[in-house]
Motif scaffolding. Structure first.
Motif, PDB file in Angstrom:
ATOM      1  N   LYS A  41       0.469  12.390   3.058  1.00  0.00           N
ATOM      2  CA  LYS A  41       1.475  13.429   2.803  1.00  0.00           C
ATOM      3  C   LYS A  41       2.197  13.159   1.490  1.00  0.00           C
ATOM      4  CE  LYS A  41       4.528  16.708   4.137  1.00  0.00           C
ATOM      5  NZ  LYS A  41       4.186  18.150   4.081  1.00  0.00           N
ATOM      6  N   ALA A  42       2.586  11.899   1.276  1.00  0.00           N
ATOM      7  CA  ALA A  42       3.271  11.534   0.034  1.00  0.00           C
ATOM      8  C   ALA A  42       2.378  11.777  -1.177  1.00  0.00           C
ATOM      9  CB  ALA A  42       3.713  10.067   0.093  1.00  0.00           C
ATOM     10  N   ALA A  43       1.085  11.466  -1.042  1.00  0.00           N
ATOM     11  CA  ALA A  43       0.149  11.648  -2.161  1.00  0.00           C
ATOM     12  C   ALA A  43      -0.010  13.120  -2.522  1.00  0.00           C
ATOM     13  CB  ALA A  43      -1.207  11.049  -1.800  1.00  0.00           C
ATOM     14  N   SER A  44       0.099  13.996  -1.526  1.00  0.00           N
ATOM     15  CA  SER A  44      -0.082  15.428  -1.777  1.00  0.00           C
ATOM     16  C   SER A  44       1.128  16.059  -2.452  1.00  0.00           C
ATOM     17  CB  SER A  44      -0.377  16.167  -0.461  1.00  0.00           C
ATOM     18  OG  SER A  44       0.788  16.246   0.356  1.00  0.00           O
ATOM     19  N   GLU A  45       2.255  15.350  -2.450  1.00  0.00           N
ATOM     20  CA  GLU A  45       3.496  15.946  -2.953  1.00  0.00           C
ATOM     21  C   GLU A  45       4.119  15.196  -4.124  1.00  0.00           C
ATOM     22  OE1 GLU A  45       4.848  17.866   1.369  1.00  0.00           O
ATOM     23  OE2 GLU A  45       5.965  16.154   0.568  1.00  0.00           O
ATOM     24  N   ASN A  46       3.470  14.106  -4.578  1.00  0.00           N
ATOM     25  CA  ASN A  46       4.053  13.280  -5.638  1.00  0.00           C
ATOM     26  C   ASN A  46       2.976  12.785  -6.594  1.00  0.00           C
ATOM     27  OD1 ASN A  46       7.022  12.743  -4.512  1.00  0.00           O
ATOM     28  ND2 ASN A  46       5.582  12.562  -2.805  1.00  0.00           N
ATOM     29  N   ASP A  47       3.411  12.324  -7.774  1.00  0.00           N
ATOM     30  CA  ASP A  47       2.470  11.770  -8.756  1.00  0.00           C
ATOM     31  C   ASP A  47       2.020  10.365  -8.369  1.00  0.00           C
ATOM     32  OD1 ASP A  47       2.762  14.048 -10.466  1.00  0.00           O
ATOM     33  OD2 ASP A  47       4.681  13.231 -11.150  1.00  0.00           O
ATOM     34  N   VAL A  48       2.937   9.594  -7.768  1.00  0.00           N
ATOM     35  CA  VAL A  48       2.673   8.192  -7.442  1.00  0.00           C
ATOM     36  C   VAL A  48       3.161   7.910  -6.031  1.00  0.00           C
ATOM     37  CG1 VAL A  48       3.200   5.783  -8.055  1.00  0.00           C
ATOM     38  CG2 VAL A  48       2.906   7.487  -9.854  1.00  0.00           C
ATOM     39  N   VAL A  49       2.397   7.129  -5.262  1.00  0.00           N
ATOM     40  CA  VAL A  49       2.800   6.735  -3.913  1.00  0.00           C
ATOM     41  C   VAL A  49       3.028   5.228  -3.871  1.00  0.00           C
ATOM     42  CG1 VAL A  49       2.189   6.652  -1.469  1.00  0.00           C
ATOM     43  CG2 VAL A  49       1.495   8.608  -2.857  1.00  0.00           C
ATOM     44  N   VAL A  50       4.203   4.849  -3.400  1.00  0.00           N
ATOM     45  CA  VAL A  50       4.550   3.441  -3.200  1.00  0.00           C
ATOM     46  C   VAL A  50       4.708   3.195  -1.706  1.00  0.00           C
ATOM     47  CG1 VAL A  50       6.226   1.596  -3.642  1.00  0.00           C
ATOM     48  CG2 VAL A  50       5.737   3.301  -5.418  1.00  0.00           C
ATOM     49  N   CYS A  51       4.012   2.198  -1.190  1.00  0.00           N
ATOM     50  CA  CYS A  51       4.189   1.754   0.198  1.00  0.00           C
ATOM     51  C   CYS A  51       4.780   0.350   0.168  1.00  0.00           C
ATOM     52  CB  CYS A  51       2.843   1.739   0.918  1.00  0.00           C
ATOM     53  SG  CYS A  51       2.905   1.067   2.609  1.00  0.00           S
ATOM     54  N   LEU A  80      -4.834   0.544   2.835  1.00  0.00           N
ATOM     55  CA  LEU A  80      -4.125   1.225   1.754  1.00  0.00           C
ATOM     56  C   LEU A  80      -5.067   1.516   0.584  1.00  0.00           C
ATOM     57  CD1 LEU A  80      -0.730  -0.716   1.774  1.00  0.00           C
ATOM     58  CD2 LEU A  80      -1.130   1.626   2.556  1.00  0.00           C
ATOM     59  N   GLU A  81      -5.930   0.573   0.278  1.00  0.00           N
ATOM     60  CA  GLU A  81      -6.893   0.795  -0.806  1.00  0.00           C
ATOM     61  C   GLU A  81      -7.863   1.918  -0.449  1.00  0.00           C
ATOM     62  OE1 GLU A  81      -7.090  -3.575  -2.979  1.00  0.00           O
ATOM     63  OE2 GLU A  81      -8.474  -3.155  -1.312  1.00  0.00           O
ATOM     64  N   ALA A  82      -8.263   1.968   0.824  1.00  0.00           N
ATOM     65  CA  ALA A  82      -9.214   3.000   1.255  1.00  0.00           C
ATOM     66  C   ALA A  82      -8.626   4.399   1.148  1.00  0.00           C
ATOM     67  CB  ALA A  82      -9.666   2.728   2.690  1.00  0.00           C
ATOM     68  N   ILE A  83      -7.311   4.496   1.286  1.00  0.00           N
ATOM     69  CA  ILE A  83      -6.673   5.816   1.246  1.00  0.00           C
ATOM     70  C   ILE A  83      -6.081   6.107  -0.128  1.00  0.00           C
ATOM     71  CG2 ILE A  83      -4.322   5.192   1.992  1.00  0.00           C
ATOM     72  CD1 ILE A  83      -4.513   7.564   3.967  1.00  0.00           C
ATOM     73  N   ASN A  84      -6.358   5.205  -1.094  1.00  0.00           N
ATOM     74  CA  ASN A  84      -5.935   5.393  -2.487  1.00  0.00           C
ATOM     75  C   ASN A  84      -4.422   5.384  -2.686  1.00  0.00           C
ATOM     76  OD1 ASN A  84      -8.626   5.610  -3.490  1.00  0.00           O
ATOM     77  ND2 ASN A  84      -8.694   7.738  -2.781  1.00  0.00           N
ATOM     78  N   CYS A  85      -3.743   4.486  -1.963  1.00  0.00           N
ATOM     79  CA  CYS A  85      -2.325   4.258  -2.239  1.00  0.00           C
ATOM     80  C   CYS A  85      -2.217   3.639  -3.639  1.00  0.00           C
ATOM     81  CB  CYS A  85      -1.734   3.317  -1.192  1.00  0.00           C
ATOM     82  SG  CYS A  85       0.030   2.981  -1.410  1.00  0.00           S
ATOM     83  N   ASP A  86      -1.200   4.023  -4.396  1.00  0.00           N
ATOM     84  CA  ASP A  86      -1.086   3.555  -5.781  1.00  0.00           C
ATOM     85  C   ASP A  86      -0.456   2.171  -5.899  1.00  0.00           C
ATOM     86  OD1 ASP A  86      -2.024   6.039  -7.101  1.00  0.00           O
ATOM     87  OD2 ASP A  86      -0.239   6.888  -6.171  1.00  0.00           O
ATOM     88  N   VAL A  87       0.599   1.927  -5.109  1.00  0.00           N
ATOM     89  CA  VAL A  87       1.382   0.695  -5.269  1.00  0.00           C
ATOM     90  C   VAL A  87       1.759   0.145  -3.902  1.00  0.00           C
ATOM     91  CG1 VAL A  87       3.508  -0.326  -6.198  1.00  0.00           C
ATOM     92  CG2 VAL A  87       2.354   1.514  -7.456  1.00  0.00           C
ATOM     93  N   LEU A  88       1.595  -1.155  -3.725  1.00  0.00           N
ATOM     94  CA  LEU A  88       2.103  -1.857  -2.540  1.00  0.00           C
ATOM     95  C   LEU A  88       3.182  -2.832  -2.977  1.00  0.00           C
ATOM     96  CD1 LEU A  88       2.169  -2.875   0.394  1.00  0.00           C
ATOM     97  CD2 LEU A  88       0.256  -4.399  -0.197  1.00  0.00           C
ATOM     98  N   PHE A  89       4.331  -2.771  -2.319  1.00  0.00           N
ATOM     99  CA  PHE A  89       5.397  -3.747  -2.518  1.00  0.00           C
ATOM    100  C   PHE A  89       5.468  -4.602  -1.257  1.00  0.00           C
ATOM    101  CE2 PHE A  89      10.216  -4.537  -2.741  1.00  0.00           C
ATOM    102  CZ  PHE A  89      10.042  -5.673  -3.525  1.00  0.00           C
ATOM    103  N   ASN A  90       5.135  -5.890  -1.388  1.00  0.00           N
ATOM    104  CA  ASN A  90       5.048  -6.800  -0.249  1.00  0.00           C
ATOM    105  C   ASN A  90       5.891  -8.055  -0.534  1.00  0.00           C
ATOM    106  OD1 ASN A  90       2.475  -8.952   1.114  1.00  0.00           O
ATOM    107  ND2 ASN A  90       4.150  -7.979   2.208  1.00  0.00           N
ATOM    108  N   PRO A  91       7.221  -7.902  -0.484  1.00  0.00           N
ATOM    109  CA  PRO A  91       8.099  -9.015  -0.864  1.00  0.00           C
ATOM    110  C   PRO A  91       8.272 -10.018   0.267  1.00  0.00           C
ATOM    111  CG  PRO A  91       9.424  -7.147  -0.191  1.00  0.00           C
ATOM    112  CD  PRO A  91       7.975  -6.702  -0.117  1.00  0.00           C
ATOM    113  N   GLY A  92       8.762 -11.189  -0.088  1.00  0.00           N
ATOM    114  CA  GLY A  92       9.168 -12.178   0.895  1.00  0.00           C
ATOM    115  C   GLY A  92      10.631 -12.013   1.234  1.00  0.00           C
ATOM    116  N   VAL A  93      11.062 -12.661   2.301  1.00  0.00           N
ATOM    117  CA  VAL A  93      12.463 -12.558   2.735  1.00  0.00           C
ATOM    118  C   VAL A  93      13.405 -13.028   1.632  1.00  0.00           C
ATOM    119  CG1 VAL A  93      14.174 -13.379   4.404  1.00  0.00           C
ATOM    120  CG2 VAL A  93      11.876 -12.767   5.178  1.00  0.00           C
ATOM    121  N   ASP A  94      13.058 -14.109   0.951  1.00  0.00           N
ATOM    122  CA  ASP A  94      13.938 -14.664  -0.082  1.00  0.00           C
ATOM    123  C   ASP A  94      14.112 -13.714  -1.257  1.00  0.00           C
ATOM    124  OD1 ASP A  94      14.246 -16.915   1.434  1.00  0.00           O
ATOM    125  OD2 ASP A  94      12.847 -18.156   0.278  1.00  0.00           O
ATOM    126  N   ASP A  95      13.119 -12.856  -1.495  1.00  0.00           N
ATOM    127  CA  ASP A  95      13.251 -11.907  -2.595  1.00  0.00           C
ATOM    128  C   ASP A  95      14.104 -10.700  -2.207  1.00  0.00           C
ATOM    129  OD1 ASP A  95      12.162 -11.575  -5.418  1.00  0.00           O
ATOM    130  OD2 ASP A  95      11.766  -9.589  -4.576  1.00  0.00           O
TER     131      ASP A  95
END
Length: 276
Positions: A41-51, A80-95
């Protein structure tokens, strides 16, 4: 797909996008088709998708629940790669958190109703982390699933109080062919549990099919009886609520949602259905 693990790196990248629209899907991982429908849904309505994938410790009221929360990050990345997500943010607790942080936002009764009664402090943790993520990503639109209906109401209240310029998009619940609402917690259900868990969606559908403003109390009683009668199911609540306030629904409610929570085996599940 670009993967970032620190706020500094993802912010630096997002600045290079200029004025492109960003659709943001915050998750705690253990991705299923419900999450992936938000990405689409996000990909259909935006230029870039961040998960984002971040198991947020401040929203867990039970340390064991936090410990047991599934974290299949490699599988999640592949999905996420299979569905062509553009960006993944996977931080740690300390960040995400400094050691001495304090957060509290007064959103009134909404924090203490329904889920709030059974998970005190949960929504403060949810607001805290979503506020942080929105500040980092600064998206155009925020995509969240209807299955966490109260969470969406809570975040909408926070957006209004904090005057955050993002558009909330609520996406429909994705269900298994059986009717079971998709959830990261379903992985903990045995085959028998999955069969017993179907009583949640059956009770919700029965209320929708038999809805009458004048019989709200009767409908709730019947639905609770259905849950009580199902083996292996311990109901916590089944309520018809005003779709805006989540206070008990009445004849003046313009929108009505039925919400329920129950333990099935050892797993706590929630579900809901728009009634009116």
């Amino acid at each position: 797909m670009k993967i970032f693990t620190t706020r500094h790196d993802i912010q630096a990248y997002l600045k290079t996008l200029g004025k492109q629209t960003i659709g943001f899907v915050p998750t705690m991982g253990a991705l299923h088709n419900g999450h992936l429908s938000l990405i689409s849904k996000a990909a259909s309505e935006n230029d870039v998708v961040v998960c984002s994938i971040f198991v947020n410790p401040t929203q867990f009221t039970d340390a064991k629940d936090l410990e047991n929360y599934p974290r299949p990050i490699e599988e999640d990345i592949a999905k996420l790669e299979a569905i062509n997500c553009d960006v993944l943010f996977n931080p740690g607790v300390d960040d995400m958190y400094d050691g001495n942080e304090h957060w509290h936002l007064n959103i009134g009764q909404l924090e203490f109703l329904l889920e709030g009664e059974f998970r005190p402090g949960h929504y403060q943790g949810v607001m805290q982390v979503v506020y942080k993520l929105l500040d980092i990503v600064k998206p155009t639109r925020l995509y969240m699933g209807q299955k966490d209906y109260q969470q969406i109401a809570v975040i909408n209240r926070m957006l209004a109080i904090k005057n955050i310029p993002v558009e909330m998009v609520m996406c429909p619940i994705e269900r298994e062919p059986s009717g079971l609402a998709m959830s990261s917690r379903n992985i903990h259900l045995s085959d028998d549990d999955k069969q017993h868990a179907l009583v949640l969606s059956r009770a919700l559908q029965w209320v929708k099919d038999n809805f009458d403003n004048s019989r709200i109390a009767d409908l709730e009683e019947k639905a609770n009886d259905m849950l009580q009668a199902e083996p292996g199911v311990q109901p916590e609540y089944f309520e018809l609520a005003d779709g805006q306030t989540l206070l008990p629904a009445d004849a003046s409610s313009e929108t009505i949602v039925a919400l329920t929570a129950a333990k099935v085996g050892k797993t706590r599940l929630i579900d809901n259905m728009l009634i009116k």
